[in-house]
Scaffold this motif. Structure first.
Motif, PDB file in Angstrom:
ATOM      1  N   LEU A 100       0.975  -1.538   0.215  1.00 40.80           N
ATOM      2  CA  LEU A 100       0.531  -0.022  -0.194  1.00 40.80           C
ATOM      3  C   LEU A 100       1.092   0.978   0.075  1.00 40.80           C
ATOM      4  N   ILE A 104       1.059   4.106  -3.017  1.00 43.99           N
ATOM      5  CA  ILE A 104       0.940   5.382  -2.676  1.00 43.99           C
ATOM      6  C   ILE A 104       1.464   6.535  -2.440  1.00 43.99           C
ATOM      7  N   LEU A 172     -11.217   3.817  -2.122  1.00 40.83           N
ATOM      8  CA  LEU A 172      -9.975   4.139  -2.015  1.00 40.83           C
ATOM      9  C   LEU A 172      -9.279   4.661  -2.996  1.00 40.83           C
ATOM     10  N   VAL A 176      -7.835   8.762  -2.483  1.00 36.59           N
ATOM     11  CA  VAL A 176      -5.773   8.754  -2.439  1.00 36.59           C
ATOM     12  C   VAL A 176      -5.655   9.946  -3.626  1.00 36.59           C
ATOM     13  N   LEU A 202      -2.111   8.490   4.286  1.00 39.53           N
ATOM     14  CA  LEU A 202      -2.905   7.269   3.327  1.00 39.53           C
ATOM     15  C   LEU A 202      -3.172   6.047   3.690  1.00 39.53           C
ATOM     16  N   THR A 203      -1.523   5.302   3.904  1.00 41.98           N
ATOM     17  CA  THR A 203      -1.345   4.428   4.185  1.00 41.98           C
ATOM     18  C   THR A 203      -1.808   3.492   5.071  1.00 41.98           C
ATOM     19  N   THR A 206      -5.792   3.707   4.089  1.00 45.33           N
ATOM     20  CA  THR A 206      -6.180   3.035   3.688  1.00 45.33           C
ATOM     21  C   THR A 206      -6.465   1.422   4.231  1.00 45.33           C
ATOM     22  N   TRP A 207      -5.339   1.002   4.737  1.00 45.38           N
ATOM     23  CA  TRP A 207      -5.480  -0.185   5.950  1.00 45.38           C
ATOM     24  C   TRP A 207      -6.074  -0.090   7.048  1.00 45.38           C
TER      25      TRP A 207
END
Length: 246
Positions: A100, A104, A172, A176, A202-203, A206-207
């Motif tokens: 991820l 990104i 997502l 992003v 953002l990582t 997203t996770w």
């Protein structure tokens, strides 16, 4: 040449390759000039031809009009950006968090280095998808489709239901892309954040989304373990434990 005076298939193939190379040369030159120019500054076909090392008539043999050239440029940029992002979404190596972060970061670097091209993508459709509202929608479709292929591949190996992840790639990508666009433009809500800070935030988000969907299915995943190894723990007993890269 054939006996009838018509070009043979080898000649036609070489001519198509020649035309393709010229087209790429023109589009690369146009992309460079867009990035070097002030926002909204007009770029003439003559300048594009000069940058490509060609005469203007050659550009017009490849593109019917300047509008046609701009649509072609958007398609060229989408293809270049999408290929890079799709490669970064390869899950055959790395931890989930690392994959991820890699994707990104790649998007952040490209968008920071090419802010004028980011605006170009938002300004209209490309020649490859003229029905899309803008080229960003085409890029989103490419990346979301790639993500769905990965999800379907994981589901095929593990037997897990992919349905809970059906909308997640779209959500997502939209989050992003919009956040990075705001950051590149220096908008107030995110102004002053470093690239590393934006990428890490953002990582994490997203996770959290992926982890929430997985836990809703009763599955707990370690984001810092090799993803290929994690998949083997999810494969039902007796099933093949070889995970093919998607």
């Amino acid at each position: 040449m054939t006996s009838a005076g018509r070009p043979d298939s080898g000649y036609r193939l070489r001519w198509r390759e020649h035309n393709s190379q010229r087209r790429d040369l023109i589009l690369r030159a146009a992309a460079e000039l867009v990035e070097e120019s002030a926002p909204g500054a007009p770029i003439s076909v003559r300048h594009i031809a000069e940058r490509a090392g060609l005469v203007k008539s050659v550009v017009y043999r490849q593109f019917k009009s300047k509008d046609d050239l701009v649509r072609g440029l958007r398609g060229y940029v989408v293809e270049s950006f999408a290929v890079e992002l799709e490669a970064d979404l390869d899950v055959s190596a790395g931890t989930l968090r690392g994959i991820l972060r890699r994707a990104i970061t790649s998007a952040a670097v490209w968008m920071e280095d090419n802010p004028r091209l980011v605006d170009l993508l938002r300004s209209g459709p490309s020649d490859t998808d003229p029905d899309a509202p803008d080229a960003v929608a085409e890029l989103r479709h490419r990346v979301v489709t790639r993500a769905h292929e990965t999800v379907d591949g994981v589901a095929a190996v593990t037997g897990l239901d992919p349905a809970p992840f059906a909308r997640i790639p779209f959500v997502l990508f939209t989050m992003v892309e919009a956040t990075l666009t705001s950051w590149v433009r220096g908008e107030e809500a995110i102004r002053g954040s470093s690239r590393a800070e934006v990428v890490e935030s953002l990582t994490d988000i997203t996770w959290f989304v992926l982890d929430g969907a997985a836990r809703g299915m009763g599955v707990t995943v370690d984001p810092d373990a090799e993803f290929a190894t994690v998949l083997t723990t999810l494969v039902p007993d007796g099933a093949a434990r070889t995970v093919e890269p998607t």
